[in-house]
Motif scaffolding. Sequence first.
Motif, PDB file in Angstrom:
ATOM      1  N   ASP A 101      11.537   4.234   3.866  1.00 49.36           N
ATOM      2  CA  ASP A 101      11.990   5.237   2.912  1.00 49.36           C
ATOM      3  C   ASP A 101      13.466   5.510   3.185  1.00 49.36           C
ATOM      4  OD1 ASP A 101      10.997   7.464   0.889  1.00 49.36           O
ATOM      5  OD2 ASP A 101      12.367   8.441   2.303  1.00 49.36           O
ATOM      6  N   SER A 102      14.309   5.201   2.211  1.00 48.95           N
ATOM      7  CA  SER A 102      15.756   5.277   2.448  1.00 48.95           C
ATOM      8  C   SER A 102      16.257   6.713   2.558  1.00 48.95           C
ATOM      9  CB  SER A 102      16.502   4.551   1.317  1.00 48.95           C
ATOM     10  OG  SER A 102      16.185   5.119   0.056  1.00 48.95           O
ATOM     11  N   ARG A 103      15.531   7.674   1.966  1.00 52.14           N
ATOM     12  CA  ARG A 103      15.998   9.060   2.022  1.00 52.14           C
ATOM     13  C   ARG A 103      15.871   9.610   3.437  1.00 52.14           C
ATOM     14  NH1 ARG A 103      13.061  10.750  -1.653  1.00 52.14           N
ATOM     15  NH2 ARG A 103      14.512  10.627  -3.395  1.00 52.14           N
ATOM     16  N   ARG A 104      14.730   9.421   4.046  1.00 53.27           N
ATOM     17  CA  ARG A 104      14.525   9.902   5.414  1.00 53.27           C
ATOM     18  C   ARG A 104      15.001   8.897   6.453  1.00 53.27           C
ATOM     19  NH1 ARG A 104       9.542  13.805   6.812  1.00 53.27           N
ATOM     20  NH2 ARG A 104       9.927  12.768   8.803  1.00 53.27           N
ATOM     21  N   ARG A 105      15.231   7.675   6.014  1.00 52.53           N
ATOM     22  CA  ARG A 105      15.618   6.590   6.928  1.00 52.53           C
ATOM     23  C   ARG A 105      14.584   6.442   8.029  1.00 52.53           C
ATOM     24  NH1 ARG A 105      21.827   6.977   8.544  1.00 52.53           N
ATOM     25  NH2 ARG A 105      21.355   4.840   9.209  1.00 52.53           N
ATOM     26  N   GLN A 106      13.338   6.458   7.591  1.00 47.49           N
ATOM     27  CA  GLN A 106      12.190   6.249   8.462  1.00 47.49           C
ATOM     28  C   GLN A 106      11.141   5.448   7.708  1.00 47.49           C
ATOM     29  OE1 GLN A 106      11.357  10.483   9.401  1.00 47.49           O
ATOM     30  NE2 GLN A 106      11.386   9.861  11.563  1.00 47.49           N
ATOM     31  N   TYR A 107      10.192   4.933   8.457  1.00 50.73           N
ATOM     32  CA  TYR A 107       9.026   4.288   7.861  1.00 50.73           C
ATOM     33  C   TYR A 107       7.907   5.311   7.701  1.00 50.73           C
ATOM     34  CZ  TYR A 107      10.749  -0.505   8.599  1.00 50.73           C
ATOM     35  OH  TYR A 107      11.459  -1.690   8.544  1.00 50.73           O
ATOM     36  N   TYR A 108       7.086   5.146   6.659  1.00 54.08           N
ATOM     37  CA  TYR A 108       5.857   5.917   6.548  1.00 54.08           C
ATOM     38  C   TYR A 108       4.662   4.969   6.538  1.00 54.08           C
ATOM     39  CZ  TYR A 108       5.772   4.967   1.442  1.00 54.08           C
ATOM     40  OH  TYR A 108       5.749   4.377   0.203  1.00 54.08           O
ATOM     41  N   LEU A 109       3.546   5.469   7.035  1.00 50.99           N
ATOM     42  CA  LEU A 109       2.331   4.670   7.173  1.00 50.99           C
ATOM     43  C   LEU A 109       1.532   4.689   5.878  1.00 50.99           C
ATOM     44  CD1 LEU A 109       0.380   3.140   9.157  1.00 50.99           C
ATOM     45  CD2 LEU A 109      -0.676   5.373   9.611  1.00 50.99           C
ATOM     46  N   HIS A 110       1.032   3.532   5.484  1.00 57.03           N
ATOM     47  CA  HIS A 110       0.110   3.433   4.335  1.00 57.03           C
ATOM     48  C   HIS A 110      -0.952   2.401   4.684  1.00 57.03           C
ATOM     49  CE1 HIS A 110       1.751  -0.494   2.893  1.00 57.03           C
ATOM     50  NE2 HIS A 110       2.861  -0.029   3.427  1.00 57.03           N
ATOM     51  N   SER A 111      -2.163   2.840   4.900  1.00 60.85           N
ATOM     52  CA  SER A 111      -3.243   1.918   5.256  1.00 60.85           C
ATOM     53  C   SER A 111      -3.672   1.068   4.066  1.00 60.85           C
ATOM     54  CB  SER A 111      -4.454   2.702   5.784  1.00 60.85           C
ATOM     55  OG  SER A 111      -4.137   3.362   6.982  1.00 60.85           O
ATOM     56  N   PHE A 112      -3.290   1.502   2.865  1.00 60.24           N
ATOM     57  CA  PHE A 112      -3.675   0.777   1.651  1.00 60.24           C
ATOM     58  C   PHE A 112      -2.401   0.404   0.889  1.00 60.24           C
ATOM     59  CE2 PHE A 112      -7.217   3.331   3.123  1.00 60.24           C
ATOM     60  CZ  PHE A 112      -8.232   2.393   3.158  1.00 60.24           C
ATOM     61  N   LEU A 113      -2.230   0.772  -0.349  1.00 55.73           N
ATOM     62  CA  LEU A 113      -1.022   0.424  -1.101  1.00 55.73           C
ATOM     63  C   LEU A 113       0.187   1.204  -0.582  1.00 55.73           C
ATOM     64  CD1 LEU A 113      -2.414   0.481  -4.769  1.00 55.73           C
ATOM     65  CD2 LEU A 113      -1.990  -1.547  -3.344  1.00 55.73           C
ATOM     66  N   THR A 114       1.379   0.675  -0.829  1.00 60.74           N
ATOM     67  CA  THR A 114       2.596   1.395  -0.425  1.00 60.74           C
ATOM     68  C   THR A 114       2.693   2.737  -1.138  1.00 60.74           C
ATOM     69  OG1 THR A 114       3.880   0.255  -2.136  1.00 60.74           O
ATOM     70  CG2 THR A 114       3.859  -0.726   0.057  1.00 60.74           C
ATOM     71  N   SER A 115       2.036   2.871  -2.277  1.00 58.26           N
ATOM     72  CA  SER A 115       2.043   4.124  -3.034  1.00 58.26           C
ATOM     73  C   SER A 115       0.949   5.082  -2.580  1.00 58.26           C
ATOM     74  CB  SER A 115       1.878   3.831  -4.530  1.00 58.26           C
ATOM     75  OG  SER A 115       0.687   3.093  -4.770  1.00 58.26           O
ATOM     76  N   GLN A 116       0.310   4.779  -1.437  1.00 61.26           N
ATOM     77  CA  GLN A 116      -0.747   5.634  -0.892  1.00 61.26           C
ATOM     78  C   GLN A 116      -0.412   6.016   0.550  1.00 61.26           C
ATOM     79  OE1 GLN A 116      -3.772   2.623  -1.996  1.00 61.26           O
ATOM     80  NE2 GLN A 116      -4.932   4.298  -2.928  1.00 61.26           N
TER      81      GLN A 116
END
Length: 522
Positions: free
Chosen positions: A158-173
């Motif tokens: 995520d470019s806004r936070r400049r961090q990765y977020y976890l998604h066990s399923f789709l990137t939109s989840q």
Amino acid sequence: MQSNSETRSWWRGAVIYQIYPRSFQDSHGDGIGDLPGITRRLEYVARLGVDAIWISPFFKSPMKDFGYDVADYRDVDPIFGTLADFDALLARAHQLGLKVMIDQVLSHTSDQHAWFQESRLSRDNPKSDWYVWAEAKSDGTPPNNWLSVFGGSAWQWDSRRRQYYLHSFLTSQPDLNFHCPAVQDALLGEVRFWCEKGVNGFRFDACNHQVHDALLRDNPPALADDGPVSTVRADNPYAMQRHLFDKSQPENLRFLERLRPLLDEFGAASIGEVGDENAPPLMALYTAEGQRLHMAYSFALLTANGSAEHIRREVERLELEIGQTGGWGCWALSNHDVPRIASRWAPAKAETLLALLLSLRGSVCLYQGEELGLPEADVPFELLQDPYGKAFWPEFKGRDGCRTPMPWQRDAVQGGFSSAAPWLPMSAAHLPLAVDVQEADATSTLHATRVLLAWRRQHPALRGGAMRFLPAPNGVLHFERSTATDRLELVFNLSDEAVTIEPFGLIPAWGWAWVSTAESIS
């Protein structure tokens, strides 16, 4: 008259009819099933003789995963109707004697949910830790090796936070962070909202994905001698890991222990979807009597392996584990995520398979169309909707083949499902099996289903009795179900050859039989 405790334990041994709302009945003429459509067909469901319905998600959603990406837990998506439509559905179901269970997706939300929209704004906002955020490694790669069930890394930059977020399923989840107490409190509030509306229970989706390893340790690789280590296809890289740290964490038990008193307050039942490489021990823990969930949903019979040996092994494994905790299982042969059982195991043997399902110890989920013996539909690539199928085509065609519309009338426009072209095509192979055709045929699978469901209701041994396997040749299941006053002996020949089994005599290939031995009970 039933006691209060008996009323509250309606779920034990219940048969629950799963409705996939997009494909059940369209009342709006837009090609998508909806809540008023379900209400219109509830009398049909009640006539089957089931105890409850389970409705797959109908909440507000961008529909990237067709409702399993929730944008608002407390509102109905406009394609399905309104909250008033849900209230009308609930009232009608209760008039017909049907309990109503709804899908709750607590492990993750849509990236369009207001919680995530706020969380991604900064690293110090009030919801900054409501999702699983982590720093990149020094070379810019994801924090660890965790993989998404739908293929590829489970981390999205995520470019806004400049961090990765976890998604066990789709990137939109994006996955919610259950290590944050405020997240647990908020989710319990969402469950309470529906309890106060009067629902009778919940099916908790992917409930063992709710808590991740706080240290973000790498998963080890799967080893050749591990045997089957994943509930997904072997051509999916997800199956190449042992998922020791990205799901099924012990801290999840504490959340379930917070959830259970809320459910008990309203007399609401719960089914947990537990997809794990070694599911039976986890299912036993998740359903430890009176402490956590009421039932755990088994994936063991949703596989391609329909042999008698596999079925006996999986049933005995679960019985052994839940016997130690006072837990309870819930069996299914089909659902919205796997090819239909009539195509997966034994074409044209729907009655035998249904009788087997209804004879197992535990509760039962029956997927819409299973009572008609519907086979898997063939959906061409250009009409495919499922992102999972699009990613793995052509080796895997996705989940759309089991999600096509219900055929209500053979000769009606779109099989009586809708006046418009449906979101998935009406299968031509399903029209000869339509409800109106089978209603007119006393030998149909639909009539057999009603008879079998009535048979199960008449026998306490089938709803809640003990289960004991008896000696049988290869390809045959032979077992006993019993209570203090009711005992049945059953045999299922799942082989391609006739066999002789005493006291039944000759059992044809893919045939079954039962006898009541209640008179032998002292």
